[in-house]
Motif scaffolding. Structure first.
Motif, mmCIF file in Angstrom:
data_model
loop_
_atom_site.group_PDB
_atom_site.id
_atom_site.type_symbol
_atom_site.label_atom_id
_atom_site.label_comp_id
_atom_site.label_asym_id
_atom_site.label_seq_id
_atom_site.Cartn_x
_atom_site.Cartn_y
_atom_site.Cartn_z
ATOM 1 N N UNK A 121 0.927 1.065 -0.544
ATOM 2 C CA UNK A 121 1.539 2.089 0.304
ATOM 3 C C UNK A 121 0.556 2.632 1.339
ATOM 4 N N UNK A 122 -0.718 2.570 1.022
ATOM 5 C CA UNK A 122 -1.714 3.101 1.959
ATOM 6 C C UNK A 122 -2.495 1.978 2.651
ATOM 7 N N UNK A 123 -1.851 0.840 2.813
ATOM 8 C CA UNK A 123 -2.512 -0.333 3.406
ATOM 9 C C UNK A 123 -3.025 -0.057 4.821
ATOM 10 N N UNK A 124 -2.293 0.744 5.589
ATOM 11 C CA UNK A 124 -2.714 1.047 6.960
ATOM 12 C C UNK A 124 -3.978 1.898 6.995
ATOM 13 N N UNK A 125 -4.220 2.635 5.936
ATOM 14 C CA UNK A 125 -5.384 3.532 5.882
ATOM 15 C C UNK A 125 -6.632 2.820 5.361
ATOM 16 N N UNK A 126 -6.488 1.641 4.840
ATOM 17 C CA UNK A 126 -7.610 0.924 4.212
ATOM 18 C C UNK A 126 -8.541 0.325 5.258
ATOM 19 N N UNK A 127 -9.760 0.088 4.803
ATOM 20 C CA UNK A 127 -10.700 -0.648 5.647
ATOM 21 C C UNK A 127 -10.290 -2.115 5.615
ATOM 22 N N UNK A 128 -10.872 -2.883 6.519
ATOM 23 C CA UNK A 128 -10.551 -4.316 6.549
ATOM 24 C C UNK A 128 -10.905 -4.981 5.225
ATOM 25 N N UNK A 129 -12.040 -4.601 4.663
ATOM 26 C CA UNK A 129 -12.473 -5.193 3.397
ATOM 27 C C UNK A 129 -11.510 -4.839 2.260
ATOM 28 N N UNK A 130 -11.100 -3.574 2.199
ATOM 29 C CA UNK A 130 -10.155 -3.160 1.157
ATOM 30 C C UNK A 130 -8.814 -3.895 1.311
ATOM 31 N N UNK A 131 -8.360 -3.999 2.565
ATOM 32 C CA UNK A 131 -7.111 -4.708 2.828
ATOM 33 C C UNK A 131 -7.225 -6.176 2.423
ATOM 34 N N UNK A 132 -8.348 -6.775 2.744
ATOM 35 C CA UNK A 132 -8.561 -8.185 2.396
ATOM 36 C C UNK A 132 -8.500 -8.381 0.882
ATOM 37 N N UNK A 133 -9.167 -7.473 0.127
ATOM 38 C CA UNK A 133 -9.153 -7.589 -1.332
ATOM 39 C C UNK A 133 -7.753 -7.381 -1.895
ATOM 40 N N UNK A 134 -7.030 -6.418 -1.327
ATOM 41 C CA UNK A 134 -5.664 -6.172 -1.787
ATOM 42 C C UNK A 134 -4.789 -7.405 -1.552
ATOM 43 N N UNK A 135 -4.906 -7.973 -0.357
ATOM 44 C CA UNK A 135 -4.087 -9.143 -0.037
ATOM 45 C C UNK A 135 -4.447 -10.335 -0.911
ATOM 46 N N UNK A 136 -5.729 -10.527 -1.151
ATOM 47 C CA UNK A 136 -6.157 -11.614 -2.043
ATOM 48 C C UNK A 136 -5.569 -11.393 -3.428
ATOM 49 N N UNK A 137 -5.650 -10.169 -3.886
ATOM 50 C CA UNK A 137 -5.116 -9.835 -5.209
ATOM 51 C C UNK A 137 -3.611 -10.088 -5.256
ATOM 52 N N UNK A 138 -2.896 -9.706 -4.208
ATOM 53 C CA UNK A 138 -1.445 -9.882 -4.171
ATOM 54 C C UNK A 138 -1.065 -11.354 -4.028
#
Length: 156
Positions: A121-138
């Protein structure tokens, strides 16, 4: 139409294809005009060739190459090789469907994971690194589950 003959453009328009495609089919020797005007180079096709062009387009839509289509239309395949060609094409389509179904399942898993994730839900607020890890996880959730199951099985 002239004397029950159709110009190349009329044939092309009738089937919704380009004149260039018609010339390619002629070059490949699949559908040759019954008459070529010596003065202007106009190509004429007979009404019977409508069936040939229709067969060509149907076979092309099924994924056959122009070389394969030429063999089929020319009757250069006996019953057994023709059946083998059809079965092989059917198998290729089955594999494509299986691959597409697998990709849809993967997308469904990602969508479900995103729906169930508060972090997403807070993907827009994440850093690029956090977003990358979330996407990898998903995206890699199935690989992670497989690896986890394999690890558990090995340590039992």
């Amino acid at each position: 139409m002239k004397n029950n003959l159709m110009l190349i453009g009329e044939m092309a328009d009738f089937f919704g294809i380009s004149r260039k495609a018609m010339r390619l089919y002629e070059k490949k020797g699949i559908i040759k005009p019954v008459k070529v005007d010596a003065e202007n180079g106009y190509r004429y096709y007979s009404a019977e060739q409508i069936q040939q062009l229709n067969a060509l387009l149907e076979l092309k839509a099924l994924g056959f190459s122009l070389d394969e289509i030429k063999m089929i239309i020319d009757g250069k395949t006996a019953k057994t090789p023709l059946l083998e060609m059809l079965e092989k094409k059917r198998q290729a389509w089955q594999e494509a469907m299986n691959s597409a179904n697998y990709k849809m399942e993967c997308l469904d898993n990602i969508i479900n994971n995103l729906h169930g994730s508060q972090t997403a839900e807070r993907i827009a607020e994440m850093t690029e690194e956090e977003r990358a890890w979330l996407l990898v996880k998903m995206v890699c959730i199935e690989d992670i589950r497989s690896q986890k199951a394999l690890s558990e099985a090995l340590w039992l």
